[in-house]
Structures are given as C-alpha cells and as structure tokens.
Write a protein that holds these residues in place. Structure first.
Motif, PDB file in Angstrom:
ATOM      1  N   GLY A  66      43.922  41.814  47.948  1.00  0.00           N
ATOM      2  CA  GLY A  66      45.281  41.522  48.079  1.00  0.00           C
ATOM      3  C   GLY A  66      45.929  42.642  48.486  1.00  0.00           C
ATOM      4  N   THR A  67      47.170  42.774  49.032  1.00  0.00           N
ATOM      5  CA  THR A  67      47.852  44.007  49.359  1.00  0.00           C
ATOM      6  C   THR A  67      48.587  44.276  48.461  1.00  0.00           C
ATOM      7  N   TYR A  73      43.097  46.961  49.267  1.00  0.00           N
ATOM      8  CA  TYR A  73      42.368  46.180  48.138  1.00  0.00           C
ATOM      9  C   TYR A  73      41.877  45.393  47.472  1.00  0.00           C
ATOM     10  N   LYS A  74      40.837  45.854  46.810  1.00  0.00           N
ATOM     11  CA  LYS A  74      40.313  44.748  46.063  1.00  0.00           C
ATOM     12  C   LYS A  74      40.209  45.345  44.600  1.00  0.00           C
ATOM     13  N   ARG A  91      41.155  38.364  26.298  1.00  0.00           N
ATOM     14  CA  ARG A  91      41.547  39.756  27.150  1.00  0.00           C
ATOM     15  C   ARG A  91      40.752  40.339  28.055  1.00  0.00           C
ATOM     16  N   PHE A  92      41.393  40.644  29.199  1.00  0.00           N
ATOM     17  CA  PHE A  92      40.185  40.781  31.235  1.00  0.00           C
ATOM     18  C   PHE A  92      41.155  42.235  31.365  1.00  0.00           C
ATOM     19  N   ARG A  93      39.811  43.017  31.897  1.00  0.00           N
ATOM     20  CA  ARG A  93      40.362  44.417  32.386  1.00  0.00           C
ATOM     21  C   ARG A  93      39.857  44.187  34.364  1.00  0.00           C
ATOM     22  N   GLU A  94      40.912  44.405  34.801  1.00  0.00           N
ATOM     23  CA  GLU A  94      40.767  44.922  36.313  1.00  0.00           C
ATOM     24  C   GLU A  94      40.533  46.040  37.165  1.00  0.00           C
ATOM     25  N   THR A  95      39.874  46.510  37.589  1.00  0.00           N
ATOM     26  CA  THR A  95      38.955  48.069  38.843  1.00  0.00           C
ATOM     27  C   THR A  95      39.014  47.855  39.511  1.00  0.00           C
ATOM     28  N   VAL A  96      40.089  49.198  40.513  1.00  0.00           N
ATOM     29  CA  VAL A  96      40.156  48.605  41.684  1.00  0.00           C
ATOM     30  C   VAL A  96      39.838  50.168  42.154  1.00  0.00           C
ATOM     31  N   PRO A  97      38.705  49.448  43.424  1.00  0.00           N
ATOM     32  CA  PRO A  97      38.467  51.342  43.381  1.00  0.00           C
ATOM     33  C   PRO A  97      39.192  51.986  44.607  1.00  0.00           C
TER      34      PRO A  97
END
Length: 151
Positions: A66-67, A73-74, A91-97
């Motif tokens: 997305g932007t 970003y990914k 429940r979930f987690r998002e990780t963005v480098p």
C-alpha cells in the motif's frame, strides 16, 4: 491494494462498511507508541456478516502493499490466538519493515471483536518491538459494549 481480500480486512477493521463509526485514541504513560479503538455500529445482522467476511479475508491475506504517509510499504500479517470475549473475536499482527535507518520494524497488533451489532477493533503500535493492547482493557470495553446493547 495488491490483494483484494486484504482490502476487505482493512475496510472491516477500520469500520468502512458500518453505518456509524467512533474512533478513540489511547496513550499510556511511559509509552510513546499509542493505540486506539474503532467502534463500528451496523444495522441488524450486518455486523455478523461483516465479521464472517473478515475471518474469510484473514484466512487468505498474508501480505499486502500500500501507500501511506511516508510512501509505499509492504505489510505482512500473522494471526494470533484471539481472546474469548464478545460473540466472536480474531487477533492478528501486521509487520512493516521500516528500513535500515529506522529503529526497527513497525509492529501493530489488532484485536477485532464482534458484540451484537457492533465490531470493535483494538490496535496497539510499536516500532522495533512487539506490543499488545492490554487484555484487561479489551475485556472491560467489550463488557461495557455488551451491557449497553442489552434491552
């Protein structure tokens, strides 16, 4: 959006399909990384339908591009054990480098709960470490929500 099922997840967790949405920010003493909640109210039966779509989307959405405010970003998604609150929960987690010049990856946990005709999303952000929205606060907020819907 790179994955349409991920767009479904984003829309529901942000309350985009609800008739009424309320956002609340949380700041904790000694923690610069905030959190918040999104309370989304639906017409009869539509919250249950939206939650089913959310669970289906989480079954196939593993990452999306997305932007945002700082550019492209990914995000990578991982599911976690959901709390036993409300009518149903995920429940979930998002990780963005964030890149080598940053203190670490953006790490955000989402706890999404359906209680009657509402879906509430609790989120907690951290960078360089993981964080979780306090379980006792999730429990209290959902209990209040359920009590408010009783006749």
């Amino acid at each position: 959006m790179s994955d349409p099922t991920c767009q479904t997840m984003l829309d529901i967790r942000n309350g985009k399909r609800a008739s009424t949405v309320v956002l609340q920010l949380f700041n904790w003493k000694g923690d610069i990384w905030g959190g918040g909640s999104t309370l989304a109210a639906y017409e009869d039966g539509k919250a249950q339908q939206a939650f089913a779509q959310l669970k289906q989307a989480l079954g196939s959405c593993r990452s999306y591009e997305g932007t945002g405010w700082v550019g492209k970003y990914k995000a990578t998604l991982t599911t976690e054990q959901a709390p036993g609150v409300g009518d149903e929960a995920v429940r979930f987690r998002e990780t963005v480098p964030m890149g080598p010049e940053q203190p670490g990856d953006r790490n955000e946990q989402f706890t999404v709960v359906r209680a009657g005709n509402t879906i509430v999303t609790f989120r907690k952000l951290n960078v360089g470490d993981s964080a979780s929205f306090p379980t006792d606060l999730v429990n209290r907020q959902v209990e209040r929500l359920q009590n408010a819907q009783r006749p």
